[in-house]
Design an enzyme around this catalytic site. Structure first.
Site, PDB file in Angstrom:
ATOM      1  N   PRO A  96       0.811  -1.225   0.000  1.00 43.44           N
ATOM      2  CG  PRO A  96      -0.371  -1.313   2.005  1.00 43.44           C
ATOM      3  CD  PRO A  96       0.531  -2.109   1.132  1.00 43.44           C
ATOM      4  CD  GLU A 123       2.064  -4.656  10.803  1.00 44.88           C
ATOM      5  OE1 GLU A 123       1.910  -3.465  10.462  1.00 44.88           O
ATOM      6  OE2 GLU A 123       1.118  -5.438  11.022  1.00 44.88           O
ATOM      7  NE  ARG A 161      -9.316  -6.643 -19.615  1.00 43.20           N
ATOM      8  CZ  ARG A 161      -9.492  -5.453 -20.183  1.00 43.20           C
ATOM      9  NH1 ARG A 161      -8.556  -4.523 -20.094  1.00 43.20           N
ATOM     10  NH2 ARG A 161     -10.602  -5.188 -20.850  1.00 43.20           N
ATOM     11  CG  ASP A 176     -11.022  -1.799 -21.616  1.00 43.12           C
ATOM     12  OD1 ASP A 176     -12.142  -2.269 -21.843  1.00 43.12           O
ATOM     13  OD2 ASP A 176      -9.979  -2.464 -21.652  1.00 43.12           O
TER      14      ASP A 176
HETATM   15  N1  ADE Z   1      -0.637  -5.345  -0.038  1.00 44.52           N
HETATM   16  C1  ADE Z   1      -1.461  -4.971   0.953  1.00 44.52           C
HETATM   17  N2  ADE Z   1      -2.263  -3.988   0.577  1.00 44.52           N
HETATM   18  C2  ADE Z   1      -1.954  -3.714  -0.723  1.00 44.52           C
HETATM   19  C3  ADE Z   1      -2.432  -2.793  -1.672  1.00 44.52           C
HETATM   20  N3  ADE Z   1      -3.393  -1.908  -1.399  1.00 44.52           N
HETATM   21  N4  ADE Z   1      -1.870  -2.793  -2.886  1.00 44.52           N
HETATM   22  C4  ADE Z   1      -0.869  -3.644  -3.178  1.00 44.52           C
HETATM   23  N5  ADE Z   1      -0.380  -4.536  -2.322  1.00 44.52           N
HETATM   24  C5  ADE Z   1      -0.921  -4.578  -1.098  1.00 44.52           C
END
Ligand code: ADE
Length: 241
Positions: A96, A123, A161, A176
């Site tokens: 994230p 984590e 794809r 798309d």
């Molecule tokens: N791992 C945990 N959350 C994630 C996310 N939002 N995007 C990519 N990998 C992740």
């Protein structure tokens, strides 16, 4: 489904994970699954735990400086990455904290030779391996998954794809959402009347120029309402500050 020409190497996905059984998962079905069977792309999984060196096969440890959770060890993760150093494509760490994935990046990666995807758990990953192995950090969006595996599956689906021959001539990737900087216009099919709701008249007119204009206006309206960021970029008044 057209298989790649014999001289052309299939697009190669290499996935490093603590859960190799999660692959190919849904990518073994539908379009991606057919393309996998046809060797338009290849999938290799690497079990990170197989690269652990101690008796307990540990892949994680507590964070220096304290705090909750566990951290994936640099030595074990680097050993897994080094075992596939000759596989093609950028090394991507799914987290994230990464740069948000978008269709431009998907297009770029689908046009390349493949990807090496490192799925995080716990984590996160020791920062030193991210730097030492030059990993590209990529996120699926502003939410937290319990690991990178589902993000890797989504990313691979988006790339596969677009590989030549996967979607077939009938389905236009060009229309798309995001391909022209706009969200997609609304779609309708049979029946013409459903629960008293009609299909917009213009779509039944057979007048292609009018239909194109209606779709363009509808795509602009939905983009403007839902995605002011895309709308500003589309209008060319994207002040990045
Ligand atoms: N791992 C945990 N959350 C994630 C996310 N939002 N995007 C990519 N990998 C992740």
């Amino acid at each position: 489904m057209s298989a790649p020409a014999p001289w052309q190497a299939p697009w190669q996905a290499t996935v490093l994970t603590l859960f190799p059984d999660m692959f190919p998962g849904p990518l073994g079905l539908s379009l991606a699954g057919k393309a996998l069977a046809a060797e338009t792309w290849r999938l290799e999984t690497v079990d990170i735990r197989a690269h652990a060196r101690d008796r307990h096969r540990s892949v994680d440890d507590t964070p220096f400086g304290g705090g909750s959770g566990m951290v994936m060890r640099a030595d074990v993760t680097a050993a897994a990455l080094d075992a596939v150093a000759d596989r093609p494509g950028p090394r991507v760490y799914l987290t994230p904290r990464g740069r948000p994935l978008d269709q431009g990046l998907v297009r770029e990666w689908a046009a390349g030779p493949g990807l090496v995807l490192l799925c995080g758990r716990y984590e996160g990953l020791d920062q030193r391996v991210i730097e030492a192995r030059d990993l590209v950090e990529v996120s699926l969006g502003d939410f937290v998954l319990s690991g990178g595996e589902i993000a890797a599956l989504a990313m691979l689906d988006a790339c596969v794809r677009l590989l030549p021959g996967v979607m077939g001539a009938a389905s236009g990737a060009d229309e798309d959402s995001f391909e022209n900087g706009l969200l997609e216009y609304p779609l309708y099919t049979q029946p013409r009347t459903w629960e008293g709701r009609e299909v917009p008249e213009v779509l039944l007119s057979g007048h292609h120029a009018k239909i194109d204009a209606w779709r363009r206006a509808a795509a602009e309206a939905v983009t403007r309402a839902r995605r002011p960021d895309l709308w500003r970029a589309y209008r060319g008044d994207d002040d990045q500050s």
